[in-house]
Design an enzyme around this catalytic site. Structure first.
Site, PDB file in Angstrom:
ATOM      1  N   TYR A  16       0.819  -1.072  -0.079  1.00 60.98           N
ATOM      2  CA  TYR A  16      -0.041   0.022  -0.072  1.00 60.98           C
ATOM      3  C   TYR A  16       0.911   1.100   0.128  1.00 60.98           C
ATOM      4  CZ  TYR A  16      -4.219   2.647   1.433  1.00 60.98           C
ATOM      5  OH  TYR A  16      -5.290   3.525   1.351  1.00 60.98           O
ATOM      6  N   CYS A  17       0.855   2.102  -1.105  1.00 58.66           N
ATOM      7  CA  CYS A  17       1.357   3.371  -0.966  1.00 58.66           C
ATOM      8  C   CYS A  17       2.642   3.331  -1.161  1.00 58.66           C
ATOM      9  CB  CYS A  17       0.781   4.271   0.041  1.00 58.66           C
ATOM     10  SG  CYS A  17       1.412   5.846  -0.014  1.00 58.66           S
ATOM     11  N   VAL A  18       3.417   3.677   0.002  1.00 55.13           N
ATOM     12  CA  VAL A  18       5.106   3.634  -0.065  1.00 55.13           C
ATOM     13  C   VAL A  18       5.564   2.213  -0.060  1.00 55.13           C
ATOM     14  CG1 VAL A  18       5.428   6.052   0.480  1.00 55.13           C
ATOM     15  CG2 VAL A  18       5.061   4.238   2.131  1.00 55.13           C
TER      16      VAL A  18
END
Length: 576
Positions: free
Chosen positions: A308-310
């Protein structure tokens, strides 16, 4: 354009105006609270009403009149402006903004001038795109800050409330404001409304493995059979993992377990001085370690993984690292939630990666090596200042209300500290230099990172209104990864676009099984589906391997070779 463009305020000008207006607002609040709580007449505070007065309408008219004169000054600076198109704006939803001709004029004038200011940014000649983006962002922030809804003397709802309570709302607001100043962040959900393990992060499970950097949670099965290949989730280390395990009706974790998946979750430790020196190598190594622990525990060849994301960005580096070592088959599939690897156009966050920002971050972390999570929270709040800052200035400080309980905003305020050097390195090498897109420019544990070597099947989710990882940027993953991939565009943004349970019946998502070389082409030929994209994802996952097994032995948390350390959600997620 002519040399007149030099009269347009600079970024520093905008910021100074916003600070002055915020301070003026605070001073007005303090003065009104002091006078009205003592039962005095309404003081003039410099407004054109002559002497202090007990007439509420005179007071309200004076505030609006003063604001109108300020708007006239702006109009003289900007030239003539046309009437703004009528738009839905929650700040002006109260009937007083239209029923009272004074405030209706203030509202319309503000909206027209705002449109003019924002339009002027697009009209200035001679700016490169980076400079225009910075000016656009600063102007938007200023426009949000100068809204008459943000100020007591020009908000009819606040005036009405102040008259009704004889200023008690402002005293309550000052109390709220001082408490927020003390804790260093705006309160977006009331203290005590939510508690981990009580009404958040309640999916049953055990912490079965632990390092100085992360805990590994295994969730208890809830179905008679489960997919043979387990799944591990890597959440962002900049946030708490329980965004995916909110209240039970919203929990992605619970939903996945109920679909018959053996699920593991990495819970990152909020940084302290013991992990101040960790870098990209350490986060990639942690992901590989979690994968190997699960494979060994269950005796399986591979795992499915979500980033998720970074953490999705880092998962791409992990996949490239495994491919470079000839171990790509350890990961059966990779799912990316709003993740970027190409940072050429990463959205508004690029406003916060300049030299001054990096120098400030270095100063903030010089002593401890750790970046206080409230700094990151403030940055993300600035990206949506109207909703995440000024909304609470009005509700909490001017109206004197407590914010309503909201699990997502409780999570948003539950900040995580970051290793300072790693955070700066991430911004420098990825956001500024875009080194993930240059094969071999980043080396992890001696292995050059080459994303073109990733052939793992991938599911890529983007949010149509995502302001943190813009959909066009996420789309580029489909061009980078060389294995089969499925891209879906979800309605809403960075959080609500992901956390959208089927039972809610909210939003929509788009799919396109045809060939598309750009996001625009994808959208042009896409089919819209109402509701959550989660069922589409689980169908895709099962399509990669539908074999199931009984959820016994090591599939039950604590029943295998790894004994339980503590109940989920564990202590790392509670540490601030």
């Amino acid at each position: 354009m002519t040399d007149d463009t030099t009269t347009i305020p600079t970024l520093d000008d905008w910021q100074q105006w916003a600070l002055v207006m915020a301070r003026a607002n605070q001073m007005i609040m303090e003065a009104w609270a002091d006078n009205l709580s003592k039962g005095k007449s309404m003081p003039g505070l410099g407004l054109p009403v002559g002497k202090a007065t007990t007439d509420p309408m005179a007071w309200m008219s004076a505030g609006a009149d003063a604001w109108s004169k300020g708007l006239e000054a702006w109009s003289q600076m900007l030239g003539q402006y046309s009437e703004a198109a009528e738009t839905k704006d929650r700040r002006f939803s109260a009937p007083e903004w239209r029923e009272n001709p004074i405030f209706d004029t203030v509202r319309q004038s503000y909206q027209a001038i705002s449109d003019k200011l924002l339009g002027t940014v697009e009209e200035i000649e001679g700016l490169d795109e980076d400079a225009r983006s910075r000016l656009r962002f600063a102007t938007k922030g200023f426009v949000d800050a100068m809204s008459p809804a943000n100020f007591m003397a020009t908000n009819p709802q606040v005036m009405k409330r102040t008259i009704e309570t004889k200023g008690e709302n402002l005293l309550s607001g000052l109390k709220n404001m001082l408490a927020d100043i003390s804790r260093g962040q705006v309160t977006q959900s009331p203290e005590g409304a939510f508690e981990l393990g009580r009404n958040l992060a309640t999916t049953p499970g055990k912490v079965i493995y632990e390092t100085k950097l992360f805990q590994l949670i295994q969730y208890a099965p809830s179905t008679e059979t489960v997919l043979e290949t387990p799944l591990v989730i890597f959440p962002p280390w900049i946030n708490r993992f329980y965004i995916l395990d909110l209240t039970p009706e919203k929990s992605f974790v619970k939903w996945v377990v109920d679909q018959g998946v053996t699920l593991f979750m990495v819970s990152w430790k909020s940084a302290d001085e013991t992990i101040r020196d960790v870098m990209m190598d350490d986060y990639v190594a942690a992901q590989v370690e979690a994968i190997d622990v699960i494979r060994d525990l269950l005796g399986v060849k591979s795992v499915h993984a979500i980033g998720y994301c970074v953490a999705g960005t880092t998962m791409a580096a992990t996949l490239a690292y495994l491919a470079g070592k000839g171990e790509a088959d350890k990961v059966a599939s990779a799912t990316f939630f709003t993740a970027q690897v190409d940072f050429e156009d990463p959205g508004d966050l690029k406003m916060f990666v300049g030299d001054d920002t990096l120098a400030t971050l270095k100063q903030l972390t010089a002593e401890t090596g750790v970046l206080d999570g409230r700094v990151m929270a403030a940055t993300f709040n600035l990206l949506r200042g109207k909703d995440l800052i000024w909304n609470y200035v009005v509700n909490n400080y001017l109206m004197g209300n407590d914010p309503p309980p909201f699990d997502l905003l409780h999570w948003n305020g539950d900040v995580t500290n970051l290793p300072g050097e790693w955070h700066r390195d991430y911004l420098e090498r990825l956001y500024r230099q875009n080194l993930m897109m240059k094969p071999g420019a980043i080396v992890v544990k001696g292995v050059p990172v080459d994303l073109s070597k990733i052939k793992t099947p991938a599911y890529i989710q983007a949010g149509r209104e995502d302001h943190i990882a813009p959909a066009p940027s996420v789309w580029k993953l489909t061009r980078v990864l060389k294995g089969p991939n499925r891209f879906i565009l979800a309605g809403s943004g960075h959080i609500a676009g992901v956390v959208n349970p089927p039972a809610a019946g909210k939003y929509q998502y788009w799919t396109n099984d045809g060939a598309a070389s750009t996001l625009d082409e994808f959208v042009a030929g896409a089919a819209e589906h109402k509701g959550s994209w989660w069922p589409d994802w689980i169908e895709w996952l099962r399509g990669l391997g539908a074999k199931t097994v009984k959820p016994d032995g090591a599939r039950v948390p604590g029943s295998g070779k790894l004994k339980p350390i503590e109940d989920a959600p564990g202590r790392y997620v509670r540490t601030r």
